[in-house]
Scaffold this motif. Sequence first.
Motif, PDB file in Angstrom:
ATOM      1  N   LYS A   1       0.833  -1.238  -0.012  1.00  0.00           N
ATOM      2  CA  LYS A   1      -0.096  -0.133  -0.166  1.00  0.00           C
ATOM      3  C   LYS A   1       0.813   1.361  -0.153  1.00  0.00           C
ATOM      4  O   LYS A   1       0.437   2.108  -0.668  1.00  0.00           O
ATOM      5  N   ALA A   2       1.952   1.209   0.588  1.00  0.00           N
ATOM      6  CA  ALA A   2       2.839   2.452   0.840  1.00  0.00           C
ATOM      7  C   ALA A   2       3.363   2.481  -0.859  1.00  0.00           C
ATOM      8  O   ALA A   2       3.404   3.617  -1.136  1.00  0.00           O
ATOM      9  N   GLU A   3       3.579   1.283  -1.259  1.00  0.00           N
ATOM     10  CA  GLU A   3       4.052   1.723  -2.833  1.00  0.00           C
ATOM     11  C   GLU A   3       3.019   2.390  -3.775  1.00  0.00           C
ATOM     12  O   GLU A   3       3.276   3.032  -4.558  1.00  0.00           O
ATOM     13  N   GLU A   4       1.894   2.087  -3.305  1.00  0.00           N
ATOM     14  CA  GLU A   4       0.737   2.752  -3.869  1.00  0.00           C
ATOM     15  C   GLU A   4       0.360   4.325  -3.507  1.00  0.00           C
ATOM     16  O   GLU A   4      -0.494   5.049  -4.093  1.00  0.00           O
ATOM     17  N   GLY A   5       1.012   4.895  -2.504  1.00  0.00           N
ATOM     18  CA  GLY A   5       1.150   5.884  -2.183  1.00  0.00           C
ATOM     19  C   GLY A   5       0.339   6.276  -0.868  1.00  0.00           C
ATOM     20  O   GLY A   5       0.132   7.278  -0.263  1.00  0.00           O
ATOM     21  N   VAL A   6      -0.090   5.191  -0.198  1.00  0.00           N
ATOM     22  CA  VAL A   6      -0.809   5.277   1.312  1.00  0.00           C
ATOM     23  C   VAL A   6       0.306   5.670   2.129  1.00  0.00           C
ATOM     24  O   VAL A   6       1.589   5.205   2.011  1.00  0.00           O
ATOM     25  N   GLN A   7      -0.169   6.619   2.923  1.00  0.00           N
ATOM     26  CA  GLN A   7       0.680   7.171   4.120  1.00  0.00           C
ATOM     27  C   GLN A   7       0.655   6.210   5.286  1.00  0.00           C
ATOM     28  O   GLN A   7      -0.446   6.053   5.733  1.00  0.00           O
ATOM     29  N   VAL A   8       1.853   5.652   5.859  1.00  0.00           N
ATOM     30  CA  VAL A   8       1.563   4.573   6.842  1.00  0.00           C
ATOM     31  C   VAL A   8       2.490   5.374   8.204  1.00  0.00           C
ATOM     32  O   VAL A   8       3.671   5.595   8.124  1.00  0.00           O
ATOM     33  N   GLN A   9       1.862   5.190   9.418  1.00  0.00           N
ATOM     34  CA  GLN A   9       2.646   5.473  10.727  1.00  0.00           C
ATOM     35  C   GLN A   9       2.423   4.296  11.370  1.00  0.00           C
ATOM     36  O   GLN A   9       1.291   3.728  11.557  1.00  0.00           O
ATOM     37  N   ILE A  10       3.361   3.795  12.050  1.00  0.00           N
ATOM     38  CA  ILE A  10       3.577   2.468  12.891  1.00  0.00           C
ATOM     39  C   ILE A  10       4.101   3.062  14.317  1.00  0.00           C
ATOM     40  O   ILE A  10       5.225   3.671  14.262  1.00  0.00           O
ATOM     41  N   LEU A  11       3.573   2.838  15.418  1.00  0.00           N
ATOM     42  CA  LEU A  11       3.937   3.312  16.615  1.00  0.00           C
ATOM     43  C   LEU A  11       4.205   1.975  17.709  1.00  0.00           C
ATOM     44  O   LEU A  11       3.149   1.309  17.531  1.00  0.00           O
ATOM     45  N   VAL A  12       5.262   1.561  18.116  1.00  0.00           N
ATOM     46  CA  VAL A  12       5.488   0.500  18.792  1.00  0.00           C
ATOM     47  C   VAL A  12       6.129   0.765  20.120  1.00  0.00           C
ATOM     48  O   VAL A  12       7.066   1.777  20.380  1.00  0.00           O
ATOM     49  N   ASP A  13       5.974   0.203  21.211  1.00  0.00           N
ATOM     50  CA  ASP A  13       6.495   0.575  22.513  1.00  0.00           C
ATOM     51  C   ASP A  13       8.099   0.325  22.556  1.00  0.00           C
ATOM     52  O   ASP A  13       8.779  -0.759  21.681  1.00  0.00           O
ATOM     53  N   GLY A  14       8.840   0.951  23.341  1.00  0.00           N
ATOM     54  CA  GLY A  14      10.203   0.951  23.246  1.00  0.00           C
ATOM     55  C   GLY A  14      10.858  -0.296  23.673  1.00  0.00           C
ATOM     56  O   GLY A  14      12.154  -0.765  23.089  1.00  0.00           O
ATOM     57  N   PHE A  15      10.408  -1.139  24.531  1.00  0.00           N
ATOM     58  CA  PHE A  15      10.943  -2.412  25.055  1.00  0.00           C
ATOM     59  C   PHE A  15      11.015  -3.446  23.652  1.00  0.00           C
ATOM     60  O   PHE A  15      11.912  -4.044  23.307  1.00  0.00           O
TER      61      PHE A  15
END
Length: 472
Positions: free
Chosen positions: A97-111
């Motif tokens: 989907k990113a290749e198609e232009g969709v903007q992606v945000q991923i948030l993960v805990d520090g551990f």
Amino acid sequence: MILIIVVSAVVYLVVGAMAPFIKYKEVSSQAGDSFRPEDFRSGETGMDRAMILETSQSAWEHRLRLLDGAKSRIILSTFDMRNGESTKDLLSVILHKAEEGVQVQILVDGFSGLIRMEPDPLFYAVSSHPNIRIKIYNPINLLAPWKSQGRMHDKYVIVDDGAYILGGRNTFDYFLGDYDTKNKSLDREVLVYNTGQGGADSHESSLFQVEEYFEGVWNMPECRLFHDDESLRDKKRIKEQMALLEKRYEALQENYKELFDGSYDYLSHTVPTNRIRLVSGPTGIYGKEPDVFYTLTELMKRAEKRVVIHTPYVVTNDYMNQTLSEIVNTVPDVKMVINSVENGDNFVASSDYQYHKKDVVATGIKLYEYDGGYSTHGKSLVIDDDLCAIGSYNFDLRSTYMDTELMLVIQSEELTGQLLGYMGEIEKDCRTVVDTHNYIVPDHVTVAEVPFWKRAAWKVVGLLLQPVRVLA
């Protein structure tokens, strides 16, 4: 001399980690002043429809289905993301989907960011894409142990303005899909579908409550970008991972056509809701006011018939026990379902529970221990016939005073009825707690055998844990 240095380092790390959480905070004035029970109910049908995702397979399928339908934006927030079959499935769709232009945000805990992601080129392949940004909440820094215990425990996925999934599942094979893994965890989520998506009234959906919360956490200075470097795409190991993800997406499309053809009708598979409200607590990395516990229990106190709580484990202090007692004294039927220590997978919480089980029993709550084989990880509750909540909050000290937590409170008779049905299936495989030492055990329930050394270890750890039991 070496011993002194080692002991000093251990003391520094332990004391530093505990310092921000030594004193339990009280409910914030903001939470107390802003709580209004009428905000959680409405006499009219709302814009959102919902369905419960009770199985790991359904959670996997709907993630793939929603992600592949994304047109402009994907948000994924998770406490724990690990390389595995289901994670590669999700990331293959996200990369496509990113290749198609969709903007992606991923948030993960520090551990998880440090232990699971930092050594793994899979995540570098994803983070290096120009349309994908990964951030780590409060990255671990051993030189600053006082920051180490502030963890982000939220789990949700948002796609465009169309739908979102929120609950207790982490992002790896224990929780998603039906892949062969020695550990499995039962869990529960809710999928919310915005019937007004794309229209002028779309923002009335609860989806935007979750998105607003996400933006607040994403923009915190404690959240740092994870290897946001497009030049990584030129490295051999990264190219290999990207190629594998591309092939995996093609295979998923071929093998699971029904997930990618856009034919699924969410209107017919979801039920109406009157009102949905997101309940959240403080998002900073230090000690927190028990705002989520307060809001949920204030709603419980107003129940007329019943309160049912499902939580993997219970670790409480005097304030929490007193509050549970008040609910028991007000509501006719109040029960809580947890894992038995033999069935659960949290050794520390099991140790503390045995040490303080008498205090939980003394609240008068009807207590049941699940012995169904797989550990249950779902966090949900029911209030009367029309109000339910699903999310990430455990009834323990860590969720109450340390971690970020979310619960989605939903007014819907149909969804509440479905949830009661799912709860009932789990309760069939429970022992009833009579008192601190005795149970009523159904004939079909087999309590797992636990070796003597483990039972002894529970007692020892339970005792040693007392000064730092907020970590349980």
